[in-house]
Design a protein around this motif. Sequence first.
Motif, PDB file in Angstrom:
ATOM      1  N   MET A   1       0.840  -1.186   0.000  1.00 14.23           N
ATOM      2  CA  MET A   1       0.000   0.000   0.000  1.00 14.23           C
ATOM      3  C   MET A   1       0.884   1.248   0.000  1.00 14.23           C
ATOM      4  SD  MET A   1      -3.209   0.379   2.471  1.00 14.23           S
ATOM      5  CE  MET A   1      -3.663   1.991   3.014  1.00 14.23           C
ATOM      6  N   THR A   2       0.404   2.288  -0.635  1.00  9.82           N
ATOM      7  CA  THR A   2       1.153   3.542  -0.635  1.00  9.82           C
ATOM      8  C   THR A   2       0.278   4.661  -0.101  1.00  9.82           C
ATOM      9  OG1 THR A   2       0.494   4.035  -2.899  1.00  9.82           O
ATOM     10  CG2 THR A   2       2.567   2.862  -2.621  1.00  9.82           C
ATOM     11  N   ALA A   3       0.926   5.767   0.210  1.00  8.00           N
ATOM     12  CA  ALA A   3       0.204   6.918   0.740  1.00  8.00           C
ATOM     13  C   ALA A   3      -0.866   7.365  -0.252  1.00  8.00           C
ATOM     14  CB  ALA A   3       1.180   8.053   1.015  1.00  8.00           C
ATOM     15  N   THR A   4      -1.994   7.791   0.269  1.00  7.34           N
ATOM     16  CA  THR A   4      -3.096   8.250  -0.583  1.00  7.34           C
ATOM     17  C   THR A   4      -2.745   9.593  -1.227  1.00  7.34           C
ATOM     18  OG1 THR A   4      -4.189   9.488   1.182  1.00  7.34           O
ATOM     19  CG2 THR A   4      -4.773   7.128   0.958  1.00  7.34           C
ATOM     20  N   ASP A   5      -3.476   9.923  -2.271  1.00  5.97           N
ATOM     21  CA  ASP A   5      -3.286  11.220  -2.930  1.00  5.97           C
ATOM     22  C   ASP A   5      -3.538  12.367  -1.953  1.00  5.97           C
ATOM     23  OD1 ASP A   5      -2.596  10.012  -5.319  1.00  5.97           O
ATOM     24  OD2 ASP A   5      -4.595  10.236  -6.209  1.00  5.97           O
ATOM     25  N   HIS A   6      -4.548  12.200  -1.101  1.00  5.53           N
ATOM     26  CA  HIS A   6      -4.842  13.249  -0.118  1.00  5.53           C
ATOM     27  C   HIS A   6      -3.692  13.387   0.876  1.00  5.53           C
ATOM     28  CE1 HIS A   6      -6.903  15.151   3.401  1.00  5.53           C
ATOM     29  NE2 HIS A   6      -7.238  15.971   2.413  1.00  5.53           N
ATOM     30  N   ALA A   7      -3.129  12.275   1.316  1.00  2.00           N
ATOM     31  CA  ALA A   7      -1.976  12.330   2.225  1.00  2.00           C
ATOM     32  C   ALA A   7      -0.808  13.039   1.549  1.00  2.00           C
ATOM     33  CB  ALA A   7      -1.572  10.925   2.663  1.00  2.00           C
ATOM     34  N   LEU A   8      -0.582  12.768   0.277  1.00  2.00           N
ATOM     35  CA  LEU A   8       0.502  13.432  -0.454  1.00  2.00           C
ATOM     36  C   LEU A   8       0.246  14.929  -0.576  1.00  2.00           C
ATOM     37  CD1 LEU A   8       1.252  10.812  -3.246  1.00  2.00           C
ATOM     38  CD2 LEU A   8       2.529  11.216  -1.127  1.00  2.00           C
ATOM     39  N   GLU A   9      -1.003  15.311  -0.772  1.00  2.58           N
ATOM     40  CA  GLU A   9      -1.359  16.736  -0.812  1.00  2.58           C
ATOM     41  C   GLU A   9      -1.014  17.402   0.530  1.00  2.58           C
ATOM     42  OE1 GLU A   9      -5.378  19.523  -0.942  1.00  2.58           O
ATOM     43  OE2 GLU A   9      -5.528  17.426  -1.536  1.00  2.58           O
ATOM     44  N   LEU A  10      -1.334  16.721   1.630  1.00  7.52           N
ATOM     45  CA  LEU A  10      -1.022  17.257   2.958  1.00  7.52           C
ATOM     46  C   LEU A  10       0.490  17.322   3.185  1.00  7.52           C
ATOM     47  CD1 LEU A  10      -3.739  15.476   5.149  1.00  7.52           C
ATOM     48  CD2 LEU A  10      -3.814  17.772   4.132  1.00  7.52           C
ATOM     49  N   VAL A  11       1.211  16.296   2.741  1.00 13.49           N
ATOM     50  CA  VAL A  11       2.675  16.282   2.860  1.00 13.49           C
ATOM     51  C   VAL A  11       3.259  17.495   2.141  1.00 13.49           C
ATOM     52  CG1 VAL A  11       4.771  15.110   2.048  1.00 13.49           C
ATOM     53  CG2 VAL A  11       2.989  13.805   3.225  1.00 13.49           C
ATOM     54  N   HIS A  12       2.808  17.729   0.925  1.00 13.20           N
ATOM     55  CA  HIS A  12       3.331  18.851   0.135  1.00 13.20           C
ATOM     56  C   HIS A  12       3.015  20.190   0.799  1.00 13.20           C
ATOM     57  CE1 HIS A  12       3.460  16.226  -3.748  1.00 13.20           C
ATOM     58  NE2 HIS A  12       4.342  15.859  -2.839  1.00 13.20           N
ATOM     59  N   ALA A  13       1.810  20.330   1.323  1.00 14.95           N
ATOM     60  CA  ALA A  13       1.428  21.580   2.001  1.00 14.95           C
ATOM     61  C   ALA A  13       2.266  21.795   3.261  1.00 14.95           C
ATOM     62  CB  ALA A  13      -0.060  21.562   2.342  1.00 14.95           C
ATOM     63  N   ALA A  14       2.479  20.733   4.029  1.00 13.94           N
ATOM     64  CA  ALA A  14       3.279  20.839   5.252  1.00 13.94           C
ATOM     65  C   ALA A  14       4.737  21.160   4.927  1.00 13.94           C
ATOM     66  CB  ALA A  14       3.191  19.544   6.060  1.00 13.94           C
ATOM     67  N   ALA A  15       5.270  20.524   3.900  1.00 14.12           N
ATOM     68  CA  ALA A  15       6.665  20.769   3.515  1.00 14.12           C
ATOM     69  C   ALA A  15       6.841  22.203   3.015  1.00 14.12           C
ATOM     70  CB  ALA A  15       7.097  19.769   2.445  1.00 14.12           C
ATOM     71  N   ARG A  16       5.890  22.695   2.246  1.00  5.09           N
ATOM     72  CA  ARG A  16       5.965  24.081   1.769  1.00  5.09           C
ATOM     73  C   ARG A  16       5.904  25.056   2.941  1.00  5.09           C
ATOM     74  NH1 ARG A  16       2.529  22.394  -2.910  1.00  5.09           N
ATOM     75  NH2 ARG A  16       3.884  22.609  -4.731  1.00  5.09           N
ATOM     76  N   ALA A  17       5.031  24.782   3.887  1.00  7.37           N
ATOM     77  CA  ALA A  17       4.908  25.654   5.064  1.00  7.37           C
ATOM     78  C   ALA A  17       6.216  25.677   5.855  1.00  7.37           C
ATOM     79  CB  ALA A  17       3.756  25.173   5.953  1.00  7.37           C
ATOM     80  N   ALA A  18       6.811  24.516   6.051  1.00 10.14           N
ATOM     81  CA  ALA A  18       8.089  24.446   6.770  1.00 10.14           C
ATOM     82  C   ALA A  18       9.164  25.209   6.013  1.00 10.14           C
ATOM     83  CB  ALA A  18       8.497  22.986   6.981  1.00 10.14           C
ATOM     84  N   SER A  19       9.193  25.046   4.707  1.00  8.38           N
ATOM     85  CA  SER A  19      10.165  25.754   3.867  1.00  8.38           C
ATOM     86  C   SER A  19       9.983  27.264   3.972  1.00  8.38           C
ATOM     87  CB  SER A  19      10.023  25.293   2.417  1.00  8.38           C
ATOM     88  OG  SER A  19      10.894  26.003   1.568  1.00  8.38           O
ATOM     89  N   ASP A  20       8.735  27.705   3.996  1.00  9.29           N
ATOM     90  CA  ASP A  20       8.447  29.147   4.101  1.00  9.29           C
ATOM     91  C   ASP A  20       9.005  29.744   5.384  1.00  9.29           C
ATOM     92  OD1 ASP A  20       7.129  29.041   1.686  1.00  9.29           O
ATOM     93  OD2 ASP A  20       5.101  29.132   2.567  1.00  9.29           O
ATOM     94  N   LYS A  21       9.125  28.938   6.426  1.00  6.89           N
ATOM     95  CA  LYS A  21       9.660  29.410   7.709  1.00  6.89           C
ATOM     96  C   LYS A  21      11.115  28.980   7.905  1.00  6.89           C
ATOM     97  CE  LYS A  21       6.239  31.773   9.037  1.00  6.89           C
ATOM     98  NZ  LYS A  21       6.375  33.216   9.206  1.00  6.89           N
ATOM     99  N   LEU A  22      11.789  28.695   6.789  1.00  4.28           N
ATOM    100  CA  LEU A  22      13.236  28.430   6.760  1.00  4.28           C
ATOM    101  C   LEU A  22      13.657  27.168   7.511  1.00  4.28           C
ATOM    102  CD1 LEU A  22      14.514  32.108   7.244  1.00  4.28           C
ATOM    103  CD2 LEU A  22      13.860  30.942   5.122  1.00  4.28           C
ATOM    104  N   ALA A  23      12.811  26.158   7.491  1.00  2.01           N
ATOM    105  CA  ALA A  23      13.158  24.883   8.133  1.00  2.01           C
ATOM    106  C   ALA A  23      14.342  24.227   7.423  1.00  2.01           C
ATOM    107  CB  ALA A  23      11.965  23.939   8.120  1.00  2.01           C
ATOM    108  N   GLN A  24      15.041  23.405   8.165  1.00  2.00           N
ATOM    109  CA  GLN A  24      16.181  22.671   7.630  1.00  2.00           C
ATOM    110  C   GLN A  24      15.806  21.206   7.453  1.00  2.00           C
ATOM    111  OE1 GLN A  24      19.342  23.265  10.436  1.00  2.00           O
ATOM    112  NE2 GLN A  24      19.507  25.433  10.000  1.00  2.00           N
ATOM    113  N   GLN A  25      16.510  20.530   6.552  1.00  2.60           N
ATOM    114  CA  GLN A  25      16.406  19.078   6.358  1.00  2.60           C
ATOM    115  C   GLN A  25      14.961  18.600   6.275  1.00  2.60           C
ATOM    116  OE1 GLN A  25      18.526  17.603   9.746  1.00  2.60           O
ATOM    117  NE2 GLN A  25      20.528  18.022   8.860  1.00  2.60           N
ATOM    118  N   ILE A  26      14.209  19.148   5.347  1.00  8.85           N
ATOM    119  CA  ILE A  26      12.812  18.755   5.172  1.00  8.85           C
ATOM    120  C   ILE A  26      12.775  17.480   4.335  1.00  8.85           C
ATOM    121  CG2 ILE A  26      10.540  19.435   4.326  1.00  8.85           C
ATOM    122  CD1 ILE A  26      11.632  22.383   4.461  1.00  8.85           C
ATOM    123  N   VAL A  27      12.209  16.432   4.923  1.00 11.72           N
ATOM    124  CA  VAL A  27      12.065  15.162   4.213  1.00 11.72           C
ATOM    125  C   VAL A  27      10.707  14.560   4.553  1.00 11.72           C
ATOM    126  CG1 VAL A  27      14.536  14.633   4.095  1.00 11.72           C
ATOM    127  CG2 VAL A  27      13.197  13.809   6.019  1.00 11.72           C
TER     128      VAL A  27
END
Length: 125
Positions: A1-27
């Motif tokens: 099983m793999t992550a759902t499309d909705h989960a991937l959408e949330l991952v991308h939104a969370a990663a972008r938000a972290a990037s916007d606040k200058l987070a390091q080592q986003i994975v």
Amino acid sequence: MTATDHALELVHAAARAASDKLAQQIVAFDVSDQLAITDAFVLASATNDRQVKAIVDEVEDKLRQVGAKPIRREGERDGRWVLIDYGEIVVHIQHEEERQFYALERLWRDCPTIALPADVVSHER
């Protein structure tokens, strides 16, 4: 099983938000084969407690904009390792010392990484 499309959408939104606040080592890891309780982990780190809290606030704001509400939040008072559980994904924002000590990447290295959008930048100090 793999992550759902909705989960991937949330991952991308969370990663972008972290990037916007200058987070390091986003994975991000697809943990759906290993855990029945969530599809993905997003990891990001910061150099100080205040930045950890700023990243947490931005992640919550951006995910709220796409209709996601956290089920549970832990560690916010200390600002060293904040875990935000959205059900489909879990976001870990860690102070860089906790990130090195707990080495979550090592624990989940057998799980596939999730490609993040090109506009997600892991900032270095």
